[in-house]
Design an enzyme around this catalytic site. Structure first.
Site, PDB file in Angstrom:
ATOM      1  N   ARG A   1       5.577  -8.500  -8.644  1.00 39.90           N
ATOM      2  CA  ARG A   1       6.605  -7.787  -8.644  1.00 39.90           C
ATOM      3  C   ARG A   1       7.598  -8.016  -7.387  1.00 39.90           C
ATOM      4  O   ARG A   1       7.101  -8.224  -6.299  1.00 39.90           O
ATOM      5  CB  ARG A   1       6.315  -6.120  -8.564  1.00 39.90           C
ATOM      6  CG  ARG A   1       5.753  -5.645  -9.997  1.00 39.90           C
ATOM      7  CD  ARG A   1       5.157  -4.286  -9.681  1.00 39.90           C
ATOM      8  NE  ARG A   1       5.476  -3.463  -8.802  1.00 39.90           N
ATOM      9  CZ  ARG A   1       4.849  -2.165  -8.576  1.00 39.90           C
ATOM     10  NH1 ARG A   1       4.023  -1.647  -9.359  1.00 39.90           N
ATOM     11  NH2 ARG A   1       5.395  -1.133  -7.806  1.00 39.90           N
TER      12      ARG A   1
ATOM     13  N   ARG B   1       6.060  12.512  -6.819  1.00 43.61           N
ATOM     14  CA  ARG B   1       5.987  11.680  -5.490  1.00 43.61           C
ATOM     15  C   ARG B   1       6.771  12.469  -4.388  1.00 43.61           C
ATOM     16  O   ARG B   1       6.784  11.784  -3.496  1.00 43.61           O
ATOM     17  CB  ARG B   1       6.645  10.332  -5.964  1.00 43.61           C
ATOM     18  CG  ARG B   1       5.707   8.980  -5.802  1.00 43.61           C
ATOM     19  CD  ARG B   1       6.846   7.967  -5.818  1.00 43.61           C
ATOM     20  NE  ARG B   1       6.276   6.568  -5.638  1.00 43.61           N
ATOM     21  CZ  ARG B   1       5.538   5.856  -6.495  1.00 43.61           C
ATOM     22  NH1 ARG B   1       5.409   6.105  -7.645  1.00 43.61           N
ATOM     23  NH2 ARG B   1       5.311   4.532  -6.067  1.00 43.61           N
TER      24      ARG B   1
ATOM     25  N   LYS C   1      -4.349   3.164  -8.485  1.00 43.99           N
ATOM     26  CA  LYS C   1      -4.001   3.958  -9.525  1.00 43.99           C
ATOM     27  C   LYS C   1      -3.828   3.292 -11.053  1.00 43.99           C
ATOM     28  O   LYS C   1      -4.448   3.747 -12.046  1.00 43.99           O
ATOM     29  CB  LYS C   1      -2.777   5.005  -9.334  1.00 43.99           C
ATOM     30  CG  LYS C   1      -2.864   5.612  -7.758  1.00 43.99           C
ATOM     31  CD  LYS C   1      -1.663   6.355  -7.712  1.00 43.99           C
ATOM     32  CE  LYS C   1      -0.264   5.393  -7.336  1.00 43.99           C
ATOM     33  NZ  LYS C   1      -0.134   4.619  -6.357  1.00 43.99           N
TER      34      LYS C   1
ATOM     35  N   ARG D   1      -1.251  -8.803  -5.520  1.00 38.58           N
ATOM     36  CA  ARG D   1      -0.848  -8.254  -6.839  1.00 38.58           C
ATOM     37  C   ARG D   1      -0.088  -8.976  -7.689  1.00 38.58           C
ATOM     38  O   ARG D   1       0.802  -9.814  -7.512  1.00 38.58           O
ATOM     39  CB  ARG D   1      -0.454  -6.728  -6.841  1.00 38.58           C
ATOM     40  CG  ARG D   1      -0.162  -6.207  -8.162  1.00 38.58           C
ATOM     41  CD  ARG D   1      -0.165  -4.720  -8.363  1.00 38.58           C
ATOM     42  NE  ARG D   1       0.990  -4.230  -7.547  1.00 38.58           N
ATOM     43  CZ  ARG D   1       1.349  -2.847  -7.347  1.00 38.58           C
ATOM     44  NH1 ARG D   1       0.551  -2.141  -7.657  1.00 38.58           N
ATOM     45  NH2 ARG D   1       2.429  -2.553  -6.672  1.00 38.58           N
TER      46      ARG D   1
ATOM     47  N   ARG E   1       7.723   0.706   1.390  1.00 36.90           N
ATOM     48  CA  ARG E   1       7.303   1.594   0.566  1.00 36.90           C
ATOM     49  C   ARG E   1       6.116   2.358   1.301  1.00 36.90           C
ATOM     50  O   ARG E   1       5.836   3.460   1.137  1.00 36.90           O
ATOM     51  CB  ARG E   1       6.770   0.895  -0.418  1.00 36.90           C
ATOM     52  CG  ARG E   1       7.524   0.329  -1.519  1.00 36.90           C
ATOM     53  CD  ARG E   1       7.101  -0.790  -2.425  1.00 36.90           C
ATOM     54  NE  ARG E   1       6.277  -0.200  -3.312  1.00 36.90           N
ATOM     55  CZ  ARG E   1       5.675  -1.075  -3.890  1.00 36.90           C
ATOM     56  NH1 ARG E   1       5.374  -2.535  -3.674  1.00 36.90           N
ATOM     57  NH2 ARG E   1       4.630  -0.708  -4.621  1.00 36.90           N
TER      58      ARG E   1
HETATM   59  P1  ADP Z   1      -1.286   1.274  -7.649  1.00 34.33           P
HETATM   60  O1  ADP Z   1      -1.209   1.640  -8.991  1.00 34.33           O
HETATM   61  O2  ADP Z   1      -1.897   2.352  -6.959  1.00 34.33           O
HETATM   62  O3  ADP Z   1      -0.147   1.015  -7.072  1.00 34.33           O
HETATM   63  P2  ADP Z   1      -2.905  -0.901  -8.712  1.00 34.33           P
HETATM   64  O4  ADP Z   1      -3.945  -0.481  -9.495  1.00 34.33           O
HETATM   65  O5  ADP Z   1      -1.822  -1.818  -9.116  1.00 34.33           O
HETATM   66  O6  ADP Z   1      -2.316  -0.078  -7.471  1.00 34.33           O
HETATM   67  O7  ADP Z   1      -3.493  -2.044  -7.518  1.00 34.33           O
HETATM   68  C1  ADP Z   1      -2.990  -2.696  -6.428  1.00 34.33           C
HETATM   69  C2  ADP Z   1      -3.791  -4.134  -6.212  1.00 34.33           C
HETATM   70  O8  ADP Z   1      -5.001  -3.768  -5.699  1.00 34.33           O
HETATM   71  C3  ADP Z   1      -3.812  -4.836  -7.521  1.00 34.33           C
HETATM   72  O9  ADP Z   1      -3.669  -6.113  -7.329  1.00 34.33           O
HETATM   73  C4  ADP Z   1      -5.501  -4.671  -8.046  1.00 34.33           C
HETATM   74  O10 ADP Z   1      -6.004  -5.693  -8.673  1.00 34.33           O
HETATM   75  C5  ADP Z   1      -6.012  -4.488  -6.844  1.00 34.33           C
HETATM   76  N1  ADP Z   1      -7.324  -3.359  -6.783  1.00 34.33           N
HETATM   77  C6  ADP Z   1      -7.138  -2.245  -7.426  1.00 34.33           C
HETATM   78  N2  ADP Z   1      -8.134  -1.475  -7.208  1.00 34.33           N
HETATM   79  C7  ADP Z   1      -9.125  -2.329  -6.370  1.00 34.33           C
HETATM   80  C8  ADP Z   1     -10.254  -1.928  -5.698  1.00 34.33           C
HETATM   81  N3  ADP Z   1     -11.113  -1.056  -6.006  1.00 34.33           N
HETATM   82  N4  ADP Z   1     -10.908  -3.313  -4.738  1.00 34.33           N
HETATM   83  C9  ADP Z   1     -10.039  -4.278  -4.654  1.00 34.33           C
HETATM   84  N5  ADP Z   1      -8.724  -4.400  -5.265  1.00 34.33           N
HETATM   85  C10 ADP Z   1      -8.166  -3.637  -6.153  1.00 34.33           C
HETATM   86  P1  AMP Z   2       4.888   2.119  -8.738  1.00 38.38           P
HETATM   87  O1  AMP Z   2       5.031   1.373  -9.692  1.00 38.38           O
HETATM   88  O2  AMP Z   2       4.546   3.584  -8.928  1.00 38.38           O
HETATM   89  O3  AMP Z   2       4.561   1.783  -7.475  1.00 38.38           O
HETATM   90  O4  AMP Z   2       6.647   2.630  -8.530  1.00 38.38           O
HETATM   91  C1  AMP Z   2       7.519   1.573  -8.148  1.00 38.38           C
HETATM   92  C2  AMP Z   2       8.934   2.065  -7.745  1.00 38.38           C
HETATM   93  O5  AMP Z   2       9.631   2.887  -8.703  1.00 38.38           O
HETATM   94  C3  AMP Z   2       8.683   2.828  -6.397  1.00 38.38           C
HETATM   95  O6  AMP Z   2       8.631   2.123  -5.184  1.00 38.38           O
HETATM   96  C4  AMP Z   2      10.031   3.846  -6.784  1.00 38.38           C
HETATM   97  O7  AMP Z   2      11.251   3.158  -6.467  1.00 38.38           O
HETATM   98  C5  AMP Z   2      10.304   3.990  -8.108  1.00 38.38           C
HETATM   99  N1  AMP Z   2       9.353   5.220  -8.669  1.00 38.38           N
HETATM  100  C6  AMP Z   2       8.233   5.285  -9.459  1.00 38.38           C
HETATM  101  N2  AMP Z   2       7.792   6.496  -9.475  1.00 38.38           N
HETATM  102  C7  AMP Z   2       8.610   7.562  -8.972  1.00 38.38           C
HETATM  103  C8  AMP Z   2       8.885   8.656  -8.721  1.00 38.38           C
HETATM  104  N3  AMP Z   2       7.881   9.704  -9.205  1.00 38.38           N
HETATM  105  N4  AMP Z   2       9.801   9.072  -7.963  1.00 38.38           N
HETATM  106  C9  AMP Z   2      10.668   8.270  -7.320  1.00 38.38           C
HETATM  107  N5  AMP Z   2      10.535   7.006  -7.530  1.00 38.38           N
HETATM  108  C10 AMP Z   2       9.796   6.529  -8.475  1.00 38.38           C
END
Ligand code: ADP
Ligand code: AMP
Length: 215
Positions: free
Chosen positions: A160, A88, A13, A127, A171
């Site tokens: 992270r 969420r 995302k 990541r 998660r």
């Molecule tokens: P989210 O925001 O949904 O938690 P991220 O955008 O941070 O996910 O992506 C999670 C990890 O996967 C990051 O390390 C990113 O670089 C990698 N990633 C994102 N899209 C792809 C893809 N299409 N193929 C492989 N790796 C990806």
């Molecule tokens: P994310 O960066 O989206 O992976 O979110 C990291 C963490 O933030 C999650 O595991 C939750 O603890 C908290 N969080 C982010 N967005 C929300 C949401 N919409 N509702 C509740 N917790 C959230």
């Protein structure tokens, strides 16, 4: 325009969000980024949220709803917003649905990114995130040009705390129980588009743009 990026942790995302928000000139709103900033700055919100985030659990709806209410008042939301990581829970989705008419907004599309669980775990544990601008990289799938340095702003990359294996597993469970029901929620409202998130980053981007061009 109002868009929601839905999908499990690690679906991609954040990786897709900035470009879409820029293209449509709408605000990019990541509740995760807002909460991490609050934790870093040790604000009251940050102190309350941290205990949940560290365990991989969701922060209580009341706190998240307050964040969104305040954020949607910012001037950069005048053309709409792209939500990443919100809503969420069904409660958050219902709050949003009720709040939008007063803001003269409606949800245009919910983009659901689908990725297999094993791949998600590999994505999350590899990541690396920029400590300054929040850009997301991957050791193997999307490495920066210079090791541990952000391509965009030169900031340091870090892992992270909640991307360690134990928290990642929690998660995933939390996602299945509390967030996955939103797929059906938005499907019933005719707003859902499903995207195969297993493709290359550029391919995913293309598929999203194809969907949005037809709106
Ligand atoms: P989210 O925001 O949904 O938690 P991220 O955008 O941070 O996910 O992506 C999670 C990890 O996967 C990051 O390390 C990113 O670089 C990698 N990633 C994102 N899209 C792809 C893809 N299409 N193929 C492989 N790796 C990806
Ligand atoms: P994310 O960066 O989206 O992976 O979110 C990291 C963490 O933030 C999650 O595991 C939750 O603890 C908290 N969080 C982010 N967005 C929300 C949401 N919409 N509702 C509740 N917790 C959230």
């Amino acid at each position: 325009m109002l868009l929601i990026l839905l999908g499990p942790p690690g679906a991609g995302k954040g990786t897709q969000a900035e470009e879409i928000a820029n293209e449509y000139d709408i605000a990019y709103i990541s509740t995760g980024d807002i909460l991490r900033k609050a934790v870093k700055e040790n604000t009251e919100l940050g102190r309350k949220a941290r205990q949940y985030m560290d365990k991989g659990q969701l922060v209580p709806d009341e706190l998240v709803v307050e964040i969104i209410k305040a954020r949607l008042m910012d001037p950069d939301c005048k053309n709409g917003a792209l939500f990443d990581g919100f809503p969420r829970t069904v409660e958050q989705a219902l709050f949003l649905e009720n709040a939008l008419p007063d803001l003269n907004l409606k949800i245009d599309r919910v983009l659901s990114l689908e990725v297999e669980e094993d791949d998600l775990i590999e994505r999350l544990t590899g990541r690396r995130v920029c400590s300054d601008c929040g850009a997301s990289y991957h050791l193997k799938f999307n490495p920066p040009e210079v090791r541990n340095v952000c391509d965009i702003c030169g900031g340091d990359l870090y892992q992270r705390d909640d991307d360690r294996l134990e928290t990642v597993q929690e998660r995933m469970e939390v996602y299945k129980k509390q967030t996955e029901p939103l797929i059906e929620f938005y499907q019933k409202r005719g707003l859902l588009s499903t995207i195969d998130g297993n493709q290359e980053i550029n391919e995913v981007q293309k598929q999203i743009k194809n969907i949005l061009e037809k709106l």
